[in-house]
Design a protein around this motif. Sequence first.
Motif, short mmCIF file in Angstrom:
data_model
loop_
_atom_site.label_atom_id
_atom_site.label_comp_id
_atom_site.label_asym_id
_atom_site.label_seq_id
_atom_site.Cartn_x
_atom_site.Cartn_y
_atom_site.Cartn_z
N ARG A 23 -7.94 1.06 9.65
CA ARG A 23 -7.13 1.67 8.58
C ARG A 23 -7.96 2.66 7.78
N ALA A 24 -9.22 2.32 7.51
CA ALA A 24 -10.09 3.23 6.74
C ALA A 24 -10.32 4.51 7.53
N TRP A 25 -10.55 4.38 8.84
CA TRP A 25 -10.74 5.58 9.67
C TRP A 25 -9.48 6.44 9.67
N ALA A 26 -8.32 5.80 9.81
CA ALA A 26 -7.06 6.55 9.85
C ALA A 26 -6.80 7.27 8.53
N SER A 27 -7.13 6.62 7.41
CA SER A 27 -6.89 7.25 6.11
C SER A 27 -7.77 8.47 5.92
N ARG A 28 -9.00 8.41 6.47
CA ARG A 28 -9.88 9.57 6.38
C ARG A 28 -9.47 10.67 7.34
N THR A 29 -8.99 10.27 8.50
CA THR A 29 -8.72 11.24 9.56
C THR A 29 -7.37 11.93 9.39
N TRP A 30 -6.37 11.14 8.95
CA TRP A 30 -5.02 11.70 8.91
C TRP A 30 -4.43 11.75 7.52
N SER A 31 -5.27 11.63 6.49
CA SER A 31 -4.74 11.68 5.12
C SER A 31 -4.19 13.06 4.83
N SER B 295 1.17 3.49 2.30
CA SER B 295 1.82 3.75 3.59
C SER B 295 2.72 2.62 4.05
N GLY C 58 0.83 -1.19 0.00
CA GLY C 58 0.00 0.00 0.00
C GLY C 58 0.86 1.24 0.00
#
Length: 319
Positions: free
Chosen positions: A307-315, A55, A53
């Motif tokens: 992971r989906a939450w983190a990508s939305r929150t810290w992208s 990251s 991926g």
Amino acid sequence: MELELRHLRVLCAIADAGSVGRAASDLGYSQPAMSTQLQRIERFFGQSLFERGVSGVRLTPYGWEVVTQARDVLARAEAIERRPAGGSARTRRILRVAATNSPVLSGMVVRVRSRLPDVSLTVSSVYASSQIVELLEAGEVDAAIAADYPGMELRHSAAVAHRGIVTEPTFVALSARHRLRHRPQVALDDLAEDAWFVTPDDGAGWPGVFYAACEAAGFSPVAVHEFLGDQLQLQNMIADGLGVSLVQATLRPTPDVLVKPLIGTPLWCRYVLAWRRDRVPDEVAETLFVSATAAYRELIAQSPHLRAWASRTWSVAGP
């Protein structure tokens, strides 16, 4: 090629680092050399062990099985290498560990066994973090994994040291048939009419932080079931629509349960490694910490909802 111990060390290093580049640096390889080595290993097994991926990398289900067995093989090999001449076994130090309900524990223990073969861990399950502190202060355990909450950090005497492993958001588990099942995130006040499964007082701030978050959202739970037991049993009751529950962000849901983030992330939990300064040498404490953080990275790799939450929150937009 023939599978060798060095190949297993490569796989474990990549799994721990979550990145081929970081693993290469840890082992003193160049990144191209590490990538080539991984490709050869995956050809040996006949399928991919990691998903690539932006990251970094994460283990596939098959890769997780391979790495778990690799850690066991490496631990046994290191134990053989450290066995003194003459056949007498080296005296093993016993490290008494207490742990609250944390998914980090298992992965940490596996890694410590591999990295410190002369240390034997005995683990006690202790729910309340306040009781864990008491056990440390009394010298009844040497190290522990406890939990606390932002603004309510773990308190103890100078005889004990602690270090935060991770501060993670608290998610909610609900039935796959729940009325909010199609939402990617759920507002806490949208669950005002639901029954809740809530674990008992942990002496560190729970469930007070839960009720405070509900009050801030404008409601008081209409029904609360106090529950402290088997996670599978809890998920079965959630799947049957008997209630919802706040859960750890890395929880692996059963097929009939959904795990979703809460809008605005009103609740957080921190996992803490604590130890007695007079019983745990600095190098052992560091190994415990590194093992715990590596275990958590592996849990993230197996948690698509986190992971989906983190990508939305810290992208962050790249160049």
